[in-house]
Write a protein that holds these residues in place. Structure first.
Motif, mmCIF file in Angstrom:
data_model
loop_
_atom_site.group_PDB
_atom_site.id
_atom_site.type_symbol
_atom_site.label_atom_id
_atom_site.label_comp_id
_atom_site.label_asym_id
_atom_site.label_seq_id
_atom_site.Cartn_x
_atom_site.Cartn_y
_atom_site.Cartn_z
ATOM 1 N N GLY A 15 31.714 30.531 45.288
ATOM 2 C CA GLY A 15 30.644 31.488 45.500
ATOM 3 C C GLY A 15 31.035 32.721 46.281
ATOM 4 N N ILE A 16 32.353 32.921 46.479
ATOM 5 C CA ILE A 16 32.829 34.115 47.192
ATOM 6 C C ILE A 16 33.225 35.164 46.173
ATOM 7 N N ASN A 17 32.592 36.304 46.243
ATOM 8 C CA ASN A 17 32.920 37.392 45.324
ATOM 9 C C ASN A 17 32.971 38.693 46.110
ATOM 10 N N PHE A 18 33.797 39.600 45.689
ATOM 11 C CA PHE A 18 33.931 40.873 46.371
ATOM 12 C C PHE A 18 33.410 41.976 45.465
ATOM 13 N N GLU A 19 32.500 42.763 45.994
ATOM 14 C CA GLU A 19 31.931 43.844 45.196
ATOM 15 C C GLU A 19 32.985 44.915 44.921
ATOM 16 N N ALA A 20 32.948 45.431 43.701
ATOM 17 C CA ALA A 20 33.850 46.537 43.365
ATOM 18 C C ALA A 20 33.498 47.742 44.223
ATOM 19 N N ARG A 21 34.523 48.531 44.562
ATOM 20 C CA ARG A 21 34.258 49.682 45.412
ATOM 21 C C ARG A 21 35.048 50.891 44.912
ATOM 22 N N LEU A 22 34.559 52.051 45.254
ATOM 23 C CA LEU A 22 35.248 53.291 44.922
ATOM 24 C C LEU A 22 35.068 54.254 46.088
ATOM 25 N N ILE A 23 36.077 54.303 46.955
ATOM 26 C CA ILE A 23 36.109 55.259 48.057
ATOM 27 C C ILE A 23 37.193 56.266 47.705
ATOM 28 N N TRP A 24 36.794 57.496 47.432
ATOM 29 C CA TRP A 24 37.670 58.466 46.754
ATOM 30 C C TRP A 24 37.496 59.837 47.381
#
Length: 417
Positions: A208-217
């Motif tokens: 149940g561990i998931n990491f949200e996609a991210r976009l720091i640009w």
């Protein structure tokens, strides 16, 4: 020892670049801004895409990249490893990815894991030094887990243990992965790390561990970073002409190499390899700028990766067809060609440069097209934990494409591949 002899040492040539980056950093930002930026960089999760320039500022990012590179340079010197093409790419990937994903804290668990594996194998660490540095592609695996709990000590312990374990088992995986793509994917560690990160992420998701996609640009520092890159490239070209011999003929010979692993341009051509690094760096910077992309941390990582492999397999003749193919695919993709994911895919598609070098520009263009289609979809598998995401995609493309080429291209002998 005269200046020319001193500059024949790549560690000195690159140390000058790292010190230059630090000087530039303090011209751009105050010491307080740099220290505060470094703190933000170290305490921020690093999964794709996390641009340190946006997180900590240009100055702090330059210092982070310079210091991590200097640390690795010191390790190589301490282990008495003679510089060659492979040590050059290890240093340049460390420098480039310290603009997004690797920092002064998160590289250590992975590196310690590789060091422990060397001891387990009862072999000197110098035999695993390059894997130790390149394996830091999985540094976000360690740092990301360090931020999943409210108890910082528990999180750091879990992240460190996982990082050490990953570093410990990565070496044998990477050794066997090269046979899967036959040396036609220059990012072999990225391929192996992508497979391992996929396994790790699958285990996380099972609990149940998931990491949200991210976009720091970052979008605000294109000009100053472009100038910085061009200055570094010109410096390398000047050094290459200064210490190299028979440079023009060497360049003509260099571009005739397919670039397939292992193609050590530094061992073969000495200082001329610096000229090649500078040329591919200038071309990549101008090419990505013409497409309209921002120049920031992730883009610098892509350009510096190409430059590093300018000493170990890449040259203008074998990267241009692949980049053109990747650009064609990007044009028909629903996103703009200058979008973050596509810009990075175009740069990193050059991991397949040996396919272009071996089988010609038409196959190179096809490889670039297939790479973009694949890389835009494999990131989910490892959840952004593998910084060398394109290495995984490149390995899969090579695994699919090479058997087809050897089967249907009449002028290719299977025993040559």
């Amino acid at each position: 020892m005269n200046l020319r002899s001193k500059l024949s040492n790549p560690y000195l040539v690159f140390t000058i670049i790292y010190l230059f980056m630090i000087v530039v950093a303090f011209f751009l930002d105050s010491p307080y801004e740099i220290l505060n930026g470094l703190k933000n960089i170290i305490l921020t999760p690093d999964i794709l895409i996390t641009d340190y320039i946006e997180i900590g500022g240009v100055g702090a990012t330059l210092v982070n990249a310079a210091l991590t590179s200097l640390i690795c340079t010191f390790i190589l010197i301490k282990l008495k490893i003679k510089a060659n093409g492979s040590t050059i790419i290890a240093l340049w990937l460390m420098t480039g990815f310290s603009f997004f994903g690797k920092n002064l804290l998160n590289i250590w668990p992975i590196m310690i894991g590789v060091a422990l594996f060397a001891r387990y194998q009862k072999q000197p660490l110098l035999n695993y030094s390059l894997v130790m540095m390149l394996s830091t592609t999985l540094a976000p695996t360690s740092s990301q887990l360090s931020f999943v709990s409210d108890n910082i000590f528990v999180s750091l312990a879990c992240g460190s243990i996982l990082g050490i374990f990953i570093g410990f088992i990565l070496s044998p995986i990477a050794t066997h992965c090269i046979s899967a793509h036959g040396g036609f994917n220059l990012y072999n560690i990225g391929f192996a790390s992508g497979l391992l990160a996929t396994l790790v992420m699958s285990a996380f998701r099972s609990f149940g561990i998931n990491f949200e996609a991210r976009l720091i640009w970052d979008k605000d520092n294109t000009l100053i970073l472009s100038i910085l890159l061009i200055i570094i490239c010109i410096y390398l070209i000047i050094i290459g002409f200064y210490i190299g011999n028979n440079n023009i003929n060497n360049l003509k010979s260099l571009v005739k190499h397919p670039g397939r692993l292992v193609s050590d341009f530094y061992i073969l051509y000495g200082g001329t390899a610096y000229i090649n690094m500078g040329l591919v760096g200038i071309f990549s910077t101008l090419y990505i700028s013409i497409l309209g992309s921002d120049i920031n941390g992730p883009i610098i990582a892509g350009i510096m990766t190409i430059m590093g492999f300018g000493a170990f397999g890449k040259h203008l003749k074998n990267i241009i067809p692949v980049m053109l193919g990747a650009t064609l695919a990007a044009i028909i993709y629903p996103e703009p060609v200058y979008s973050p994911s596509l810009s990075l895919a175009i740069l990193f598609s050059t991991c397949l440069a040996p396919i272009s070098g071996k089988f010609g520009y038409k196959i190179g263009i096809l490889a670039g097209i297939l790479h973009v289609f694949l890389v835009m979809n494999v990131g989910y598998l490892h959840g952004g934990l593998n910084l060398y995401n394109n290495g995984l995609a490149g390995g899969l493309v090579a695994m699919i494409l090479i058997p087809l080429i050897t089967t249907f291209k009449k002028d290719v002998k299977k025993d040559e591949v």
